[in-house]
Design an enzyme around this catalytic site. Structure first.
Site, PDB file in Angstrom:
ATOM      1  N   ALA A  53       0.838  -1.203   0.000  1.00 47.07           N
ATOM      2  CA  ALA A  53       0.000   0.000   0.000  1.00 47.07           C
ATOM      3  C   ALA A  53       0.870   1.248   0.000  1.00 47.07           C
ATOM      4  N   GLN A  54       1.084   1.771  -1.180  1.00 50.62           N
ATOM      5  CA  GLN A  54       1.932   2.953  -1.321  1.00 50.62           C
ATOM      6  C   GLN A  54       1.128   4.131  -1.864  1.00 50.62           C
ATOM      7  N   GLY A  83      -3.680  -3.641  -4.983  1.00 52.06           N
ATOM      8  CA  GLY A  83      -4.381  -4.873  -5.340  1.00 52.06           C
ATOM      9  C   GLY A  83      -4.607  -5.709  -4.093  1.00 52.06           C
ATOM     10  N   LYS A 143      17.183   5.261  -2.059  1.00 50.29           N
ATOM     11  CA  LYS A 143      15.985   4.727  -2.730  1.00 50.29           C
ATOM     12  C   LYS A 143      15.793   3.223  -2.494  1.00 50.29           C
ATOM     13  N   GLN A 149      -2.220  -6.580 -43.584  1.00 52.35           N
ATOM     14  CA  GLN A 149      -2.482  -7.492 -42.464  1.00 52.35           C
ATOM     15  C   GLN A 149      -1.163  -8.062 -41.940  1.00 52.35           C
ATOM     16  N   SER A 188       8.345   1.310 -19.602  1.00 52.15           N
ATOM     17  CA  SER A 188       7.571   2.281 -20.370  1.00 52.15           C
ATOM     18  C   SER A 188       7.442   1.870 -21.832  1.00 52.15           C
ATOM     19  N   GLU A 222       3.325   0.876 -11.529  1.00 49.10           N
ATOM     20  CA  GLU A 222       4.791   0.864 -11.363  1.00 49.10           C
ATOM     21  C   GLU A 222       5.451   2.084 -11.987  1.00 49.10           C
ATOM     22  N   GLU A 227       4.033   5.948 -13.802  1.00 48.39           N
ATOM     23  CA  GLU A 227       3.411   6.396 -15.049  1.00 48.39           C
ATOM     24  C   GLU A 227       4.530   6.586 -16.091  1.00 48.39           C
TER      25      GLU A 227
HETATM   26  C1  LIG Z   1       5.071  -8.853 -12.223  1.00 43.17           C
HETATM   27  C2  LIG Z   1       3.734  -8.419 -12.457  1.00 43.17           C
HETATM   28  C3  LIG Z   1       2.883  -9.614 -12.490  1.00 43.17           C
HETATM   29  C4  LIG Z   1       1.619  -9.545 -12.277  1.00 43.17           C
HETATM   30  C5  LIG Z   1       1.078  -8.263 -11.872  1.00 43.17           C
HETATM   31  C6  LIG Z   1      -0.285  -8.093 -12.350  1.00 43.17           C
HETATM   32  C7  LIG Z   1      -0.864  -7.083 -12.020  1.00 43.17           C
HETATM   33  C8  LIG Z   1      -0.098  -6.166 -11.164  1.00 43.17           C
HETATM   34  C9  LIG Z   1      -0.718  -4.919 -11.178  1.00 43.17           C
HETATM   35  C10 LIG Z   1      -0.186  -3.948 -10.572  1.00 43.17           C
HETATM   36  C11 LIG Z   1       1.031  -3.922  -9.714  1.00 43.17           C
HETATM   37  C12 LIG Z   1       1.369  -2.508  -9.579  1.00 43.17           C
HETATM   38  C13 LIG Z   1       1.729  -2.112  -8.204  1.00 43.17           C
HETATM   39  C14 LIG Z   1       2.085  -0.642  -8.104  1.00 43.17           C
HETATM   40  O1  LIG Z   1       1.804   0.145  -8.952  1.00 43.17           O
HETATM   41  S1  LIG Z   1       2.901  -0.200  -6.698  1.00 43.17           S
HETATM   42  C15 LIG Z   1       3.125   1.520  -6.815  1.00 43.17           C
HETATM   43  C16 LIG Z   1       4.121   1.898  -7.850  1.00 43.17           C
HETATM   44  N1  LIG Z   1       4.422   3.296  -7.760  1.00 43.17           N
HETATM   45  C17 LIG Z   1       5.324   3.871  -8.481  1.00 43.17           C
HETATM   46  O2  LIG Z   1       5.956   3.248  -9.310  1.00 43.17           O
HETATM   47  C18 LIG Z   1       5.594   5.311  -8.181  1.00 43.17           C
HETATM   48  C19 LIG Z   1       6.446   5.968  -9.213  1.00 43.17           C
HETATM   49  N2  LIG Z   1       7.257   6.996  -8.602  1.00 43.17           N
HETATM   50  C20 LIG Z   1       8.550   6.784  -8.296  1.00 43.17           C
HETATM   51  O3  LIG Z   1       9.098   5.703  -8.499  1.00 43.17           O
HETATM   52  C21 LIG Z   1       9.277   7.940  -7.696  1.00 43.17           C
HETATM   53  O4  LIG Z   1       8.547   8.807  -7.010  1.00 43.17           O
HETATM   54  C22 LIG Z   1      10.077   8.718  -8.719  1.00 43.17           C
HETATM   55  C23 LIG Z   1       9.254   9.171  -9.907  1.00 43.17           C
HETATM   56  C24 LIG Z   1      11.194   7.791  -9.182  1.00 43.17           C
HETATM   57  C25 LIG Z   1      10.674   9.959  -8.073  1.00 43.17           C
HETATM   58  O5  LIG Z   1      11.182   9.637  -6.828  1.00 43.17           O
HETATM   59  P1  LIG Z   1      11.934  10.672  -5.900  1.00 43.17           P
HETATM   60  O6  LIG Z   1      12.140  10.026  -4.607  1.00 43.17           O
HETATM   61  O7  LIG Z   1      11.216  11.962  -5.922  1.00 43.17           O
HETATM   62  O8  LIG Z   1      13.305  10.765  -6.609  1.00 43.17           O
HETATM   63  P2  LIG Z   1      13.930  11.797  -7.632  1.00 43.17           P
HETATM   64  O9  LIG Z   1      14.246  13.071  -6.951  1.00 43.17           O
HETATM   65  O10 LIG Z   1      13.156  11.885  -8.878  1.00 43.17           O
HETATM   66  O11 LIG Z   1      15.290  11.067  -7.952  1.00 43.17           O
HETATM   67  C26 LIG Z   1      16.413  11.167  -7.069  1.00 43.17           C
HETATM   68  C27 LIG Z   1      17.426  10.150  -7.499  1.00 43.17           C
HETATM   69  O12 LIG Z   1      16.967   8.851  -7.137  1.00 43.17           O
HETATM   70  C28 LIG Z   1      17.033   8.004  -8.266  1.00 43.17           C
HETATM   71  N3  LIG Z   1      16.000   6.996  -8.123  1.00 43.17           N
HETATM   72  C29 LIG Z   1      14.661   7.165  -8.144  1.00 43.17           C
HETATM   73  N4  LIG Z   1      14.042   5.980  -7.984  1.00 43.17           N
HETATM   74  C30 LIG Z   1      15.007   5.067  -7.856  1.00 43.17           C
HETATM   75  C31 LIG Z   1      15.009   3.646  -7.661  1.00 43.17           C
HETATM   76  N5  LIG Z   1      13.862   2.943  -7.601  1.00 43.17           N
HETATM   77  N6  LIG Z   1      16.182   3.038  -7.551  1.00 43.17           N
HETATM   78  C32 LIG Z   1      17.350   3.700  -7.654  1.00 43.17           C
HETATM   79  N7  LIG Z   1      17.414   5.048  -7.835  1.00 43.17           N
HETATM   80  C33 LIG Z   1      16.255   5.690  -7.945  1.00 43.17           C
HETATM   81  C34 LIG Z   1      16.821   8.908  -9.442  1.00 43.17           C
HETATM   82  O13 LIG Z   1      17.274   8.326 -10.607  1.00 43.17           O
HETATM   83  C35 LIG Z   1      17.628  10.103  -9.010  1.00 43.17           C
HETATM   84  O14 LIG Z   1      18.972   9.833  -9.270  1.00 43.17           O
HETATM   85  P3  LIG Z   1      19.966  11.021  -9.645  1.00 43.17           P
HETATM   86  O15 LIG Z   1      21.279  10.346  -9.755  1.00 43.17           O
HETATM   87  O16 LIG Z   1      19.495  11.550 -10.960  1.00 43.17           O
HETATM   88  O17 LIG Z   1      19.870  12.031  -8.583  1.00 43.17           O
HETATM   89  C1  FAD Z   2      -4.198  -1.675 -12.192  1.00 44.16           C
HETATM   90  C2  FAD Z   2      -3.430  -0.882 -11.178  1.00 44.16           C
HETATM   91  C3  FAD Z   2      -2.904  -1.518 -10.089  1.00 44.16           C
HETATM   92  C4  FAD Z   2      -2.215  -0.802  -9.106  1.00 44.16           C
HETATM   93  N1  FAD Z   2      -1.735  -1.444  -8.018  1.00 44.16           N
HETATM   94  C5  FAD Z   2      -1.129  -0.745  -7.040  1.00 44.16           C
HETATM   95  C6  FAD Z   2      -0.663  -1.395  -5.862  1.00 44.16           C
HETATM   96  O1  FAD Z   2      -0.780  -2.608  -5.718  1.00 44.16           O
HETATM   97  N2  FAD Z   2      -0.107  -0.631  -4.891  1.00 44.16           N
HETATM   98  C7  FAD Z   2       0.055   0.696  -5.022  1.00 44.16           C
HETATM   99  O2  FAD Z   2       0.578   1.327  -4.109  1.00 44.16           O
HETATM  100  N3  FAD Z   2      -0.354   1.339  -6.137  1.00 44.16           N
HETATM  101  C8  FAD Z   2      -0.937   0.652  -7.140  1.00 44.16           C
HETATM  102  N4  FAD Z   2      -1.360   1.296  -8.270  1.00 44.16           N
HETATM  103  C9  FAD Z   2      -1.165   2.736  -8.398  1.00 44.16           C
HETATM  104  C10 FAD Z   2      -0.134   3.119  -9.455  1.00 44.16           C
HETATM  105  O3  FAD Z   2       1.139   2.757  -9.082  1.00 44.16           O
HETATM  106  C11 FAD Z   2      -0.242   4.613  -9.743  1.00 44.16           C
HETATM  107  O4  FAD Z   2      -1.504   4.856 -10.298  1.00 44.16           O
HETATM  108  C12 FAD Z   2       0.871   5.065 -10.672  1.00 44.16           C
HETATM  109  O5  FAD Z   2       2.119   5.041 -10.029  1.00 44.16           O
HETATM  110  C13 FAD Z   2       0.614   6.451 -11.270  1.00 44.16           C
HETATM  111  O6  FAD Z   2       0.436   7.411 -10.288  1.00 44.16           O
HETATM  112  P1  FAD Z   2      -0.839   8.383 -10.253  1.00 44.16           P
HETATM  113  O7  FAD Z   2      -2.046   7.553 -10.354  1.00 44.16           O
HETATM  114  O8  FAD Z   2      -0.657   9.281  -9.104  1.00 44.16           O
HETATM  115  O9  FAD Z   2      -0.739   9.212 -11.594  1.00 44.16           O
HETATM  116  P2  FAD Z   2      -0.427  10.768 -11.716  1.00 44.16           P
HETATM  117  O10 FAD Z   2       0.962  11.005 -11.222  1.00 44.16           O
HETATM  118  O11 FAD Z   2      -1.505  11.577 -11.135  1.00 44.16           O
HETATM  119  O12 FAD Z   2      -0.422  10.908 -13.291  1.00 44.16           O
HETATM  120  C14 FAD Z   2      -1.360  11.671 -14.040  1.00 44.16           C
HETATM  121  C15 FAD Z   2      -0.627  12.402 -15.182  1.00 44.16           C
HETATM  122  O13 FAD Z   2       0.280  13.335 -14.624  1.00 44.16           O
HETATM  123  C16 FAD Z   2       1.551  13.181 -15.215  1.00 44.16           C
HETATM  124  N5  FAD Z   2       2.615  13.487 -14.255  1.00 44.16           N
HETATM  125  C17 FAD Z   2       2.619  13.272 -12.925  1.00 44.16           C
HETATM  126  N6  FAD Z   2       3.804  13.660 -12.398  1.00 44.16           N
HETATM  127  C18 FAD Z   2       4.553  14.111 -13.388  1.00 44.16           C
HETATM  128  C19 FAD Z   2       5.882  14.599 -13.476  1.00 44.16           C
HETATM  129  N7  FAD Z   2       6.676  14.721 -12.412  1.00 44.16           N
HETATM  130  N8  FAD Z   2       6.347  14.948 -14.695  1.00 44.16           N
HETATM  131  C20 FAD Z   2       5.555  14.831 -15.793  1.00 44.16           C
HETATM  132  N9  FAD Z   2       4.298  14.365 -15.768  1.00 44.16           N
HETATM  133  C21 FAD Z   2       3.808  14.002 -14.588  1.00 44.16           C
HETATM  134  C22 FAD Z   2       1.611  11.722 -15.643  1.00 44.16           C
HETATM  135  O14 FAD Z   2       2.550  11.506 -16.665  1.00 44.16           O
HETATM  136  C23 FAD Z   2       0.183  11.466 -16.078  1.00 44.16           C
HETATM  137  O15 FAD Z   2       0.064  11.865 -17.422  1.00 44.16           O
HETATM  138  C24 FAD Z   2      -2.049   0.596  -9.257  1.00 44.16           C
HETATM  139  C25 FAD Z   2      -2.589   1.246 -10.373  1.00 44.16           C
HETATM  140  C26 FAD Z   2      -3.263   0.520 -11.332  1.00 44.16           C
HETATM  141  C27 FAD Z   2      -3.841   1.236 -12.518  1.00 44.16           C
END
Ligand SMILES: CC/C=C\C/C=C\C/C=C\CCCC(=O)SCCNC(=O)CCNC(=O)[C@H](O)C(C)(C)COP(=O)(O)OP(=O)(O)OC[C@H]1O[C@@H](n2cnc3c(N)ncnc32)[C@H](O)[C@@H]1OP(=O)(O)O
Ligand code: FAD
Length: 669
Positions: free
Chosen positions: A148-149, A189, A283, A338, A390, A432, A434
């Site tokens: 839960a993030q 989920g 991180k 096709q 992506s 994971e 956007e």
């Molecule tokens: C396997 C699948 C099988 C079945 C699944 C089926 C269905 C599953 C369905 C769904 C599962 C999905 C579950 C989820 O979605 S969980 C939630 C996921 N959420 C996200 O992914 C959030 C995205 N946001 C981020 O990751 C971060 O906020 C960020 C965009 C990366 C920004 O982070 P922030 O802390 O603000 O860092 P920055 O200032 O942008 O960066 C600083 C520095 O850190 C480096 N960095 C960032 N992230 C990482 C990392 N993970 N590891 C290592 N380093 C990292 C970044 O590059 C930067 O480096 P510099 O050197 O440039 O300073």
């Molecule tokens: C099917 C599904 C399963 C999921 N499962 C989980 C789960 O198990 N656990 C969990 O914690 N989460 C889960 N999530 C959540 C998911 O990880 C988030 O929805 C995802 O990380 C995107 O974040 P958001 O919804 O806040 O989108 P937003 O960040 O609000 O994105 C909206 C728009 O804003 C833009 N945007 C946002 N920030 C920036 C930026 N810095 N620069 C440029 N553009 C930007 C994006 O590109 C996008 O076009 C799930 C989502 C889905 C759809």
């Protein structure tokens, strides 16, 4: 003896004819993809599933309402957990993965988040004592967990998450709290109705000081009664575009107290008296996301290959129109348009599938090092996976949608199976991270690469092509330069020149006084493009190396056709970049196109055999159009007749609403 092993009596002759044309052994290609024992085990598992009604659907899931869907998938989950080990080796991720695909189809395992996020988060971030305490029970499914993030107000910007975990020195507990509506956890989920525990991501506060987001194990439902624990509000977020067997949920903490040792403490620690020790890399608490990004590549590729299987098989039994007037209607796969739609989807599917294996291996190697405190390669891995998730999610989505459209009207019907596949797959562009955001994460790494080069610093292996400035002219058709090499070099040029150009623009804007952040945002679209070109190059190189390693000559040759189609398609798709800097001229780009069209012709006779070799069973495919036997029309009719609307000749709703209206209309005459 035909080389295609799927020929059976009673099949549609049009599809049998395709299988008889195979120029390679489909069994050998299956072994190349899956490996020797697994290819055979997959078939045995598929056959076993068919013998067990408790693992099969009574009717297509698309005919069911959501509550029944959820119940069905829970029932089958229990059947898999109880009987699955008689069918497959539970310690083999591959075998179990295949069983899950057979039983659950597109939506996947209902408890996937327990296994792909909850457990990996504990495995990577809990210390040994915590892992010993939690993992065995979680593995036995004594309870169900989720990750839960994301919150209602923030998913991308993790630094802005609002949930707090405040350390209370007096009781040595953390207090988890949701201060606002936007701080509700939203999306996880299995949270809605299933999970007993969550790994909650929350801002750590000690003595009023914030230390940023950290992970905590929190119980949200009683293990026996399943009732929410005190201070917990939890529920399902409602129907979604896809994945509707999953109960994605919402969650509120109202000053919920957990013991200090429920913070995951492998990397960051809080001592009993409230002293915080930071991790070796800031991180490391993002580790579970890295794991899923690495794993999802193969999963996404699998969906593309399923859609390609359906559309290619169907295109060989569907006849429509004539190519030469009077010669009779042709199989729609004879049309070049096709073939272009479907074989390029096939090529991307194979590329992502095979490259996905490499990504998984690389992840496992680096994750092991990280676990032992060596974070040297974490930045490379993060950048690579940000780009890969992506590109693969987006380009796979486009490929699947092309497969659907290539099936005409029947592709729009759920009988094709493709709409559900698309709905599930396309979620990968969002979860994971956007895509636009993740591409920019990778772009930071690329821009840094150019700056390092300018300062004479060493580049990581992945970026060394940035130094190859002598690659400044397209060498297609030159003697001694084969097509593959010329295309890979072209992709290198496209990536290098795009990254160089956007970096130069960033630097120049900053030199003119714009802040780094504003300069970045003004170039954000170009930065995502740079990322895209770099990732596509990485995939191309990795796919090429994988094909070159194949020992079986016939299989290497079959996959070389697919590789070359993939490379020509990628170069044509990005050809506008080749003109920049005068790398190529339009005649050279036309040569690439010609090569691509020739490859379509070459692949055509083997089209069905390529998808047959990928071996997705009818049980898993859940598609009338993609049936192995090609007997589509009779079965489409059966499918339509079996749908719940046809249970009665006159629908109660017609009797209740339309008939009185029509009667009233008549009585007015
Ligand atoms: C396997 C699948 C099988 C079945 C699944 C089926 C269905 C599953 C369905 C769904 C599962 C999905 C579950 C989820 O979605 S969980 C939630 C996921 N959420 C996200 O992914 C959030 C995205 N946001 C981020 O990751 C971060 O906020 C960020 C965009 C990366 C920004 O982070 P922030 O802390 O603000 O860092 P920055 O200032 O942008 O960066 C600083 C520095 O850190 C480096 N960095 C960032 N992230 C990482 C990392 N993970 N590891 C290592 N380093 C990292 C970044 O590059 C930067 O480096 P510099 O050197 O440039 O300073
Ligand atoms: C099917 C599904 C399963 C999921 N499962 C989980 C789960 O198990 N656990 C969990 O914690 N989460 C889960 N999530 C959540 C998911 O990880 C988030 O929805 C995802 O990380 C995107 O974040 P958001 O919804 O806040 O989108 P937003 O960040 O609000 O994105 C909206 C728009 O804003 C833009 N945007 C946002 N920030 C920036 C930026 N810095 N620069 C440029 N553009 C930007 C994006 O590109 C996008 O076009 C799930 C989502 C889905 C759809």
């Amino acid at each position: 003896m035909p080389l295609n092993h799927l020929i059976r009596d009673g099949d549609n002759p049009d599809i049998t004819e395709e299988r008889q044309k195979a120029t390679f052994s489909t069994e050998e290609l299956a072994i190349e993809i899956y490996g020797e024992p697994l290819a055979q085990r997959r078939r045995e598992i598929s056959a076993e599933v068919l013998k067990r009604p408790e693992l099969l659907d009574d009717c297509p899931h698309v005919f069911l309402d959501r509550t029944t869907k959820v119940e069905n998938s829970m029932k089958k989950t229990v059947a898999v957990m109880e009987k699955g080990s008689e069918i497959c080796d539970f310690t083999s991720r591959e075998e179990l993965g295949h069983l899950v695909c057979e039983v659950f189809g597109d939506d996947g395992f209902p408890l996937s988040i327990h296994f792909v996020m909850f457990l990996p988060a504990i495995q990577g971030q809990a210390d040994d004592e915590q892992a010993e305490q939690w993992i065995p029970r979680a593995m036995r499914l004594e309870f169900i967990g989720t990750y839960a993030q994301t919150e209602l107000g923030h998913g991308t910007n993790l630094r802005a998450l609002e949930t707090t975990a405040t350390y209370d020195k007096r009781t040595q507990e953390f207090i988890l709290h949701t201060p606002t509506v936007s701080a509700y956890k939203w999306w996880p989920g299995n949270l809605g109705k299933t999970a007993n525990y969550v790994i909650a991501n929350a801002q750590l506060y000690i003595d009023g000081k914030s230390h940023g987001p950290h992970n905590f194990l929190v119980q949200i439902r009683d293990e026996n009664t399943h009732q929410p624990m005190p201070g917990i509000t939890v529920g399902d977020i409602g129907p979604k575009f896809g994945l509707n067997t999953n109960d994605n949920g919402f969650l509120r903490f109202d000053h919920v107290r957990i013991p200090r040792r429920n913070m995951l403490m492998r990397h960051s620690k809080v001592s009993a008296d409230g002293v915080y020790s930071p991790p070796v890399h800031p991180k490391l608490s993002y580790g579970a996301m890295i794991f899923v990004r690495a794993t999802m590549i193969r999963m996404l590729a699998h969906v593309v290959l399923k859609a390609a299987t359906i559309a290619i098989r169907y295109s060989c039994v569907r006849r429509q129109g004539e190519i030469k007037t009077g010669n009779g209607e042709v199989k729609i796969l004879e049309y070049q348009t096709q073939q272009h739609r479907l074989f390029t989807a096939l090529a991307r599917g194979f590329a992502y599938r095979l490259v996905g294996d490499e990504v998984k291996n690389l992840y496992e190697k680096i994750a092991e090092e990280v676990k032992h405190g060596n974070v040297e390669q974490l930045a490379d891995l993060h950048a690579l996976l940000s780009g890969m998730k992506s590109i693969v999610s987006y380009d796979s989505g486009k490929a699947i949608e092309q497969c659907r459209m290539a099936c005409g009207g029947h592709g729009y019907s759920h009988a094709s199976g493709i709409p559900e596949m698309y709905a599930v797959e396309i979620a990968g562009c969002t979860y994971e991270g956007e895509n636009m955001v993740m591409l920019q994460q990778q772009a930071r790494y690329l821009v840094k690469g150019i700056h390092r080069l300018a300062h004479g610093e060493e580049l990581s292996t992945m970026l060394q092509y940035l130094a190859n400035t002598s690659n400044n002219k397209f060498r297609i058709g030159e003697s001694g330069v084969d097509l593959e090499n010329a295309l890979i070099l072209a992709l290198e040029y496209i990536a290098r020149s795009t990254i160089e150009r956007v970096t130069a623009r960033l630097d120049s804007l900053q030199n003119k006084g714009l802040s780094a952040e504003n300069a970045w945002n003004e170039n954000a679209v170009e930065l995502t493009r740079a990322s895209r070109t770099h990732t596509r190059l990485w995939i191309a190189r990795c796919f090429r190396d994988r094909v070159h390693r194949i020992e079986n000559h016939a299989i290497r040759s079959a996959l070389t056709d697919i590789l070359e189609l993939f490379l020509t398609y990628e170069v044509v798709d990005m050809s506008q970049y080749l003109y920049q800097g005068g790398y190529a001229n339009s005649d050279q780009v036309a040569q690439v196109k010609d090569a691509m069209y020739k490859l379509l012709e070459k692949i055509r006779p083997n089209a069905v055999s390529y998808v047959d070799a990928y071996e997705v069973s009818d049980t898993e495919l859940r598609s009338v159009l993609g049936r192995r036997d090609g007997n589509v029309y009779d079965n489409l009719l059966k499918w339509a007749k079996s749908n719940p609307l046809n249970r009665t000749e006159v629908l109660p709703a017609v009797e209740k609403h339309l008939m009185p209206m029509m009667l009233a209309a008549k009585s007015k005459l």
